[in-house]
Design an enzyme around this catalytic site. Structure first.
Site, PDB file in Angstrom:
ATOM      1  CB  CYS A 130     -33.123 -13.393  24.870  1.00  0.00           C
ATOM      2  SG  CYS A 130     -33.816 -15.028  24.575  1.00  0.00           S
ATOM      3  CG  HIS A 243     -37.410 -13.058  21.831  1.00  0.00           C
ATOM      4  ND1 HIS A 243     -37.242 -13.775  20.677  1.00  0.00           N
ATOM      5  CD2 HIS A 243     -36.588 -13.645  22.763  1.00  0.00           C
ATOM      6  CE1 HIS A 243     -36.359 -14.748  20.881  1.00  0.00           C
ATOM      7  NE2 HIS A 243     -35.958 -14.690  22.133  1.00  0.00           N
TER       8      HIS A 243
END
Length: 340
Positions: A130, A243
Site C-alpha cells: 500500500c 496513508h
C-alpha cells in the site's frame, strides 16, 4: 459478454472494498462469487445492490473462472493461488507472496501498464504494498521528466493497513483512555497506538530496517527503475484509514516546483491540492473513499542540488490495495482478455 470473477477473502477489509469498487466502476461482470475460509462460510457481503453469501474457498473449483482477486495473506495464498492459476483463472494477488518473483509482474496501472502482459508465465499478477502504490504514482511522471536519483520517504500509515484487528485496537484503546478502569494493552501493535506513533511496521531485518521499509525499496525498483536509490522510515499512526507520506526527491537535473506541479496535475490517478495557505493541502480523513492519490506541499529543497519535497496522501484500502487490484483487472481485460 463479461467476466466470471472470484473475490477471495471477501469478508476482510480489502475483500469487501474490492467488491465495492468492482460495482462502483461497473466492471463487466457476468458472474461473481465471494470466497472465504470455512469459518466465514455463509457470511453476507455486498456487491452493488446484490447481497452475496460467501462460499468455501477450500472446495471451490476455479475452472471456467476468468479472474480471481486475492486478499487473504501470503500463507493461504501459497496454497490457493497456484490452484486457481492452474485452472486457467488469472490471479491478482494483494499479498506480498509473489511481489519479488522475477516471473510475476508487479503492476501499478498508471506507472507500468505494459508489465501486465507478463502474467502469462504463471497466470499470476502481484499487487504492490500500500505505501509503495501511492508513492510510485507520484514518482513516475516526475521521473519521466527529470530522472530520479534518490528518494527519502517517511510514511504515516493508518491502522487499517494492519487489518480489522488494528482498527479495533485503536478504537478500544482510545475509549479506554477516558475510562481509568478499562485497560486495553497493546496486542496487534508493539506499543500503545492510541494518541501515539510507532516507528515499526512488519518485522525487523538485520540492517535495522523493517520489512515494510525494505518492501518500499525493492518494489519501487521493480515498478519504476532499478537504479533509483530509496530509503524509508515507516511509522504507524492513530488514523483509521488513509496513508500519508513525506517524500524528498533528488533528480539528475533541475526540476522547478511549478513545472513539477503542472506535471502532477496532468498525471493519471493524481489530484494536486497545493495552496500555500491554511488548509490548502489534503489530510488522510479527506481522502477516504476516493480513488485519487493526492499531492500537496510541493516545494524546492534548497539543501541539495535538484531537490523537491512533496506530501502524498491516499486511501490505503483503495489505491493501496483494492482499487489497484481492480485497475489491474481492467487493464488485463482491455489489453489481453478482451471481453466485456
Amino acid at each position: 459478454m463479461g467476466y466470471k470473477v472470484a473475490v477471495v477473502g471477501a469478508t476482510g477489509n480489502v475483500g469487501r472494498e474490492m467488491l465495492n469498487i468492482l460495482a462502483e466502476r461497473q466492471f463487466p461482470v457476468d458472474e461473481i462469487v465471494a470466497l472465504a475460509s470455512r469459518r466465514s462460510l455463509g457470511t453476507e457481503v455486498s456487491f452493488g445492490d446484490m447481497t452475496l453469501k460467501t462460499k468455501d474457498l477450500d472446495t471451490f473449483d476455479f475452472t471456467g473462472w476468468d479472474i480471481a482477486l486475492f486478499a487473504i495473506g501470503s500463507e493461504p495464498t501459497k496454497t490457493y493461488a497456484p490452484k486457481a492459476a492452474k485452472a486457467g483463472c488469472v490471479v491478482i494477488d494483494n499479498s506480498s507472496l509473489y511481489r519479488y518473483d522475477a516471473d510475476i509482474p508487479l503492476v501499478v496501472p498508471e506507472v507500468n501498464p505494459e508489465a501486465v502482459e507478463g502474467y502469462a508465465k504463471r497466470n499470476i499478477i502481484a499487487n504492490p504494498n500500500c505505501s509503495t502504490a501511492q508513492m510510485v504514482v507520484a514518482l513516475k511522471p516526475l521521473h519521466d521528466r527529470a530522472r530520479i536519483k534518490r528518494v527519502v520517504v517517511n510514511t504515516y500509515q493508518s491502522v487499517s493497513g494492519a487489518g480489522k484487528d488494528g482498527m479495533d485496537e485503536l478504537w478500544d484503546q482510545t475509549k479506554s483512555i477516558y475510562n481509568p478502569v478499562d485497560d486495553k494493552p497493546a496486542k496487534k501493535f508493539t506499543k500503545q497506538i492510541a494518541f501515539n506513533v510507532i516507528p515499526h511496521i512488519d518485522v525487523f531485518m538485520e540492517d535495522g530496517s523493517t520489512k515494510e521499509e525494505w518492501k518500499m525499496v525493492v518494489e519501487t525498483k521493480k515498478i519504476v527503475d532499478k537504479d533509483i536509490k530509496l530509503t524509508a522510515t515507516c511509522v504507524r499512526v492513530p488514523v483509521f484509514v488513509g496513508h500519508a507520506e513525506a517524500i524528498n526527491i533528488e533528480f539528475e537535473e533541475h526540476l522547478d516546483e511549478d513545472e513539477a506541479r503542472d506535471i502532477l496535475r496532468e498525471a493519471p490517478g493524481v489530484m494536486v491540492v497545493d495552496k500555500r495557505e491554511d488548509g490548502g493541502y489534503i489530510t488522510p480523513v479527506e481522502c477516504v473513499g476516493d480513488f485519487a492519490t493526492y499531492i500537496s506541499r510541493i516545494r524546492q529543497d534548497s539543501t541539495i542540488d535538484n531537490g523537491l519535497n512533496l506530501w502524498c496522501v491516499s486511501d490505503n484500502l483503495r489505491k493501496g490495495a483494492a482499487l489497484n487490484a481492480v485497475q489491474i483487472a481492467e487493464l488485463l481485460g482491455n489489453k489481453v482478455l478482451k471481453k466485456g
